[in-house]
Design a protein around this motif. Structure first.
Motif, PDB file in Angstrom:
ATOM      1  N   TRP A 188     -51.078  58.680  24.219  1.00  0.00           N
ATOM      2  CA  TRP A 188     -49.846  58.622  23.388  1.00  0.00           C
ATOM      3  C   TRP A 188     -51.014  59.137  21.982  1.00  0.00           C
ATOM      4  O   TRP A 188     -50.876  59.966  21.008  1.00  0.00           O
ATOM      5  N   GLY A 189     -51.970  58.324  21.420  1.00  0.00           N
ATOM      6  CA  GLY A 189     -53.535  58.242  20.681  1.00  0.00           C
ATOM      7  C   GLY A 189     -53.867  60.557  20.534  1.00  0.00           C
ATOM      8  O   GLY A 189     -54.332  60.747  19.554  1.00  0.00           O
ATOM      9  N   TYR A 190     -53.374  60.691  22.302  1.00  0.00           N
ATOM     10  CA  TYR A 190     -54.342  61.490  22.029  1.00  0.00           C
ATOM     11  C   TYR A 190     -54.110  62.660  21.890  1.00  0.00           C
ATOM     12  O   TYR A 190     -54.021  64.236  21.393  1.00  0.00           O
ATOM     13  N   THR A 191     -52.592  62.736  21.700  1.00  0.00           N
ATOM     14  CA  THR A 191     -51.452  64.046  21.489  1.00  0.00           C
ATOM     15  C   THR A 191     -51.732  64.062  20.086  1.00  0.00           C
ATOM     16  O   THR A 191     -50.709  65.007  20.053  1.00  0.00           O
ATOM     17  N   THR A 192     -52.225  63.483  19.267  1.00  0.00           N
ATOM     18  CA  THR A 192     -51.788  63.321  17.850  1.00  0.00           C
ATOM     19  C   THR A 192     -53.216  63.635  17.412  1.00  0.00           C
ATOM     20  O   THR A 192     -54.589  63.675  17.994  1.00  0.00           O
ATOM     21  N   PRO A 193     -52.689  64.942  16.380  1.00  0.00           N
ATOM     22  CA  PRO A 193     -54.126  65.778  16.334  1.00  0.00           C
ATOM     23  C   PRO A 193     -55.550  65.231  15.707  1.00  0.00           C
ATOM     24  O   PRO A 193     -56.367  65.139  15.595  1.00  0.00           O
ATOM     25  N   GLU A 194     -55.472  63.312  14.912  1.00  0.00           N
ATOM     26  CA  GLU A 194     -56.001  62.932  13.964  1.00  0.00           C
ATOM     27  C   GLU A 194     -56.587  62.710  14.918  1.00  0.00           C
ATOM     28  O   GLU A 194     -58.480  62.095  14.952  1.00  0.00           O
ATOM     29  N   MET A 195     -56.470  61.516  16.279  1.00  0.00           N
ATOM     30  CA  MET A 195     -56.627  61.374  16.814  1.00  0.00           C
ATOM     31  C   MET A 195     -57.198  62.356  18.544  1.00  0.00           C
ATOM     32  O   MET A 195     -58.512  61.058  19.873  1.00  0.00           O
TER      33      MET A 195
END
Length: 54
Positions: free
Chosen positions: A34-41
């Motif tokens: 899930w964190g990988y799908t956010t641009p910041e992460m």
């Protein structure tokens, strides 16, 4: 003839720890995905290569 080495409660206890460990692993991997799908992460491969000394 041969006695069991583990009692039924010990086997149940080990099974419980194994299930808890599997659930924890799934939770961590799910949060990482899930964190990988956010641009910041998202991982920037240039930064990872720099951390590894390449």
């Amino acid at each position: 003839m041969s006695s069991p080495t583990h009692s039924a409660s010990a086997v149940r206890r080990h099974r419980g720890w194994r299930i808890a460990g599997a659930l924890a692993l799934v939770a961590v991997m799910g949060l990482a995905f899930w964190g990988y799908t956010t641009p910041e992460m998202q991982i920037h491969w240039e930064n990872l290569a720099a951390l590894c000394g390449f």
